[in-house]
Scaffold this motif. Structure first.
Motif, PDB file in Angstrom:
ATOM      1  N   LYS A 182      -0.891 -10.042 -11.751  1.00  0.00           N
ATOM      2  CA  LYS A 182       0.109 -10.544 -13.150  1.00  0.00           C
ATOM      3  C   LYS A 182       0.837  -9.095 -13.519  1.00  0.00           C
ATOM      4  CE  LYS A 182      -4.002 -13.137 -15.284  1.00  0.00           C
ATOM      5  NZ  LYS A 182      -5.036 -13.075 -15.905  1.00  0.00           N
ATOM      6  N   LEU A 183       0.523  -8.294 -13.233  1.00  0.00           N
ATOM      7  CA  LEU A 183       1.299  -7.092 -13.245  1.00  0.00           C
ATOM      8  C   LEU A 183       2.687  -6.997 -12.357  1.00  0.00           C
ATOM      9  CD1 LEU A 183      -0.968  -3.863 -13.123  1.00  0.00           C
ATOM     10  CD2 LEU A 183       0.278  -4.677 -15.233  1.00  0.00           C
ATOM     11  N   TYR A 184       2.516  -7.549 -11.051  1.00  0.00           N
ATOM     12  CA  TYR A 184       3.563  -7.658 -10.333  1.00  0.00           C
ATOM     13  C   TYR A 184       4.733  -8.974 -10.956  1.00  0.00           C
ATOM     14  CZ  TYR A 184       6.567  -9.026  -6.084  1.00  0.00           C
ATOM     15  OH  TYR A 184       7.394  -9.067  -5.226  1.00  0.00           O
ATOM     16  N   LEU A 185       4.089 -10.108 -11.228  1.00  0.00           N
ATOM     17  CA  LEU A 185       4.697 -11.141 -11.889  1.00  0.00           C
ATOM     18  C   LEU A 185       5.402 -10.653 -13.291  1.00  0.00           C
ATOM     19  CD1 LEU A 185       5.552 -13.912 -11.896  1.00  0.00           C
ATOM     20  CD2 LEU A 185       3.189 -14.455 -12.987  1.00  0.00           C
ATOM     21  N   SER A 186       4.737  -9.865 -14.134  1.00  0.00           N
ATOM     22  CA  SER A 186       5.420  -9.415 -15.235  1.00  0.00           C
ATOM     23  C   SER A 186       6.405  -8.712 -14.999  1.00  0.00           C
ATOM     24  CB  SER A 186       4.250  -8.719 -15.996  1.00  0.00           C
ATOM     25  OG  SER A 186       4.886  -7.875 -17.399  1.00  0.00           O
ATOM     26  N   ARG A 187       6.372  -7.487 -13.990  1.00  0.00           N
ATOM     27  CA  ARG A 187       7.517  -6.730 -13.607  1.00  0.00           C
ATOM     28  C   ARG A 187       8.949  -7.458 -13.040  1.00  0.00           C
ATOM     29  NH1 ARG A 187       4.600  -3.317 -11.178  1.00  0.00           N
ATOM     30  NH2 ARG A 187       4.873  -4.167  -8.985  1.00  0.00           N
ATOM     31  N   VAL A 188       8.744  -8.446 -12.194  1.00  0.00           N
ATOM     32  CA  VAL A 188       9.562  -9.072 -11.808  1.00  0.00           C
ATOM     33  C   VAL A 188      10.296  -9.958 -12.751  1.00  0.00           C
ATOM     34  CG1 VAL A 188      10.417 -10.997 -10.196  1.00  0.00           C
ATOM     35  CG2 VAL A 188       8.891  -9.263  -9.362  1.00  0.00           C
ATOM     36  N   GLU A 189       9.634 -10.541 -13.560  1.00  0.00           N
ATOM     37  CA  GLU A 189      10.232 -11.444 -14.495  1.00  0.00           C
ATOM     38  C   GLU A 189      10.867 -10.462 -15.723  1.00  0.00           C
ATOM     39  OE1 GLU A 189       7.199 -13.838 -16.612  1.00  0.00           O
ATOM     40  OE2 GLU A 189       7.595 -15.562 -15.057  1.00  0.00           O
ATOM     41  N   ASN A 190      10.272  -9.274 -16.103  1.00  0.00           N
ATOM     42  CA  ASN A 190      10.888  -8.553 -17.169  1.00  0.00           C
ATOM     43  C   ASN A 190      12.389  -8.044 -16.450  1.00  0.00           C
ATOM     44  OD1 ASN A 190       9.202  -8.408 -19.097  1.00  0.00           O
ATOM     45  ND2 ASN A 190       8.015  -6.673 -18.136  1.00  0.00           N
ATOM     46  N   ILE A 191      12.344  -7.842 -15.378  1.00  0.00           N
ATOM     47  CA  ILE A 191      13.783  -7.226 -14.773  1.00  0.00           C
ATOM     48  C   ILE A 191      14.836  -8.441 -14.804  1.00  0.00           C
ATOM     49  CG2 ILE A 191      14.922  -6.611 -12.575  1.00  0.00           C
ATOM     50  CD1 ILE A 191      11.989  -5.042 -11.957  1.00  0.00           C
ATOM     51  N   HIS A 192      14.346  -9.708 -14.378  1.00  0.00           N
ATOM     52  CA  HIS A 192      15.239 -10.823 -14.297  1.00  0.00           C
ATOM     53  C   HIS A 192      15.579 -11.238 -15.585  1.00  0.00           C
ATOM     54  CE1 HIS A 192      16.926 -14.454 -12.931  1.00  0.00           C
ATOM     55  NE2 HIS A 192      16.073 -15.155 -13.639  1.00  0.00           N
ATOM     56  N   PHE A 193      14.909 -11.297 -16.706  1.00  0.00           N
ATOM     57  CA  PHE A 193      15.067 -11.868 -18.011  1.00  0.00           C
ATOM     58  C   PHE A 193      15.665 -10.631 -18.849  1.00  0.00           C
ATOM     59  CE2 PHE A 193      12.095 -15.213 -16.630  1.00  0.00           C
ATOM     60  CZ  PHE A 193      12.931 -16.118 -16.449  1.00  0.00           C
ATOM     61  N   ASN A 194      15.382  -9.697 -18.773  1.00  0.00           N
ATOM     62  CA  ASN A 194      15.953  -8.581 -19.927  1.00  0.00           C
ATOM     63  C   ASN A 194      17.331  -8.029 -19.732  1.00  0.00           C
ATOM     64  OD1 ASN A 194      15.986  -6.726 -17.901  1.00  0.00           O
ATOM     65  ND2 ASN A 194      13.722  -5.621 -18.776  1.00  0.00           N
ATOM     66  N   GLN A 195      17.846  -8.440 -18.775  1.00  0.00           N
ATOM     67  CA  GLN A 195      19.552  -8.013 -18.532  1.00  0.00           C
ATOM     68  C   GLN A 195      19.572  -6.561 -18.360  1.00  0.00           C
ATOM     69  OE1 GLN A 195      21.037 -10.383 -21.916  1.00  0.00           O
ATOM     70  NE2 GLN A 195      21.469 -12.050 -20.758  1.00  0.00           N
ATOM     71  N   LEU A 196      18.695  -6.072 -17.998  1.00  0.00           N
ATOM     72  CA  LEU A 196      18.849  -4.567 -17.839  1.00  0.00           C
ATOM     73  C   LEU A 196      19.608  -4.397 -16.430  1.00  0.00           C
ATOM     74  CD1 LEU A 196      15.513  -2.823 -18.507  1.00  0.00           C
ATOM     75  CD2 LEU A 196      17.681  -2.323 -19.446  1.00  0.00           C
TER      76      LEU A 196
END
Length: 208
Positions: A149-163
């Motif tokens: 879940k941590l891995y998934l959360s990290r990848v999704e956050n990077i993809h969707f937060n436009q950083l």
């Protein structure tokens, strides 16, 4: 899904990935395929139905490609590299206009892609973590479900937060940092050795 429909969806995919979804009409598709709209409508009800079938086709195609990453004889870290590189290439090849159109005009189909992507990625990572434990490459005391879940959360956050821009997100530099960050936190000493070997191989490949 029969072969005729697959051929239609393969052409639809080609058009959507190149031009986005909104600008491609049913006329465009029938012209590209060299068939009448009447024939096209034997396979789909309307454009919304076509987009839905395109999404199903895309999910099935990606599933087949990811399954190829689970080669016999590969250890967990090698599999993780293969899956991650495939996902990286898939996102690099994605036309931003396609995802934008899907999210804006076909939200129900977009939500399906997000849900399926999340569920599949979680399954792949969970299987990988369990395999790595069995091989002695990942720590025994690791909680697979929490780490997945941590891995998934990290990848999704990077993809969707436009950083990061798409170019930055799919760059080999970020890829190496992400996978190193993930594996070093869960690997045994033996796993670290395998990781460093894969990193050297990746460095050699990307520098050619």
């Amino acid at each position: 899904m029969n072969n005729d429909l697959k051929n239609i969806l393969s052409k639809v995919r080609e058009l959507y990935m190149k031009y986005g979804i909104k600008s491609i009409t049913m006329d465009d598709i029938s012209n590209e395929l060299g068939i009448s709209k009447k024939t096209l409508y034997q396979y789909v009800v309307d454009k919304d139905d076509l987009v839905g079938k395109f999404i199903d086709f895309e999910i099935e195609t990606r599933q087949e490609e990811i399954c190829k990453c689970f080669r016999a004889g590969s250890n967990a870290i090698e599999e993780l590299f293969e899956i991650s590189l495939f996902m990286n290439k898939m996102m690099r090849d994605q036309n931003p206009a396609t995802e934008h159109d899907l999210r804006k005009y076909y939200l129900h189909h977009y939500q399906k892609t997000v849900t399926v992507r999340r569920e599949r990625m979680y399954e792949y990572i969970l299987l990988n973590l369990k395999k790595g434990k069995e091989e002695g490459l990942y720590r025994d005391d690791m909680d697979e479900e929490v780490i997945a879940k941590l891995y998934l959360s990290r990848v999704e956050n990077i993809h969707f937060n436009q950083l990061f821009t798409v170019e930055e997100f799919t760059s080999i530099k970020l890829f190496k940092e992400l996978i190193s960050y993930h594996v070093r936190g869960i690997a045994t000493q033996e796993g670290i050795i395998v990781l460093e070997k894969k990193m050297r191989e990746l460095e050699t490949t990307t520098n050619k």
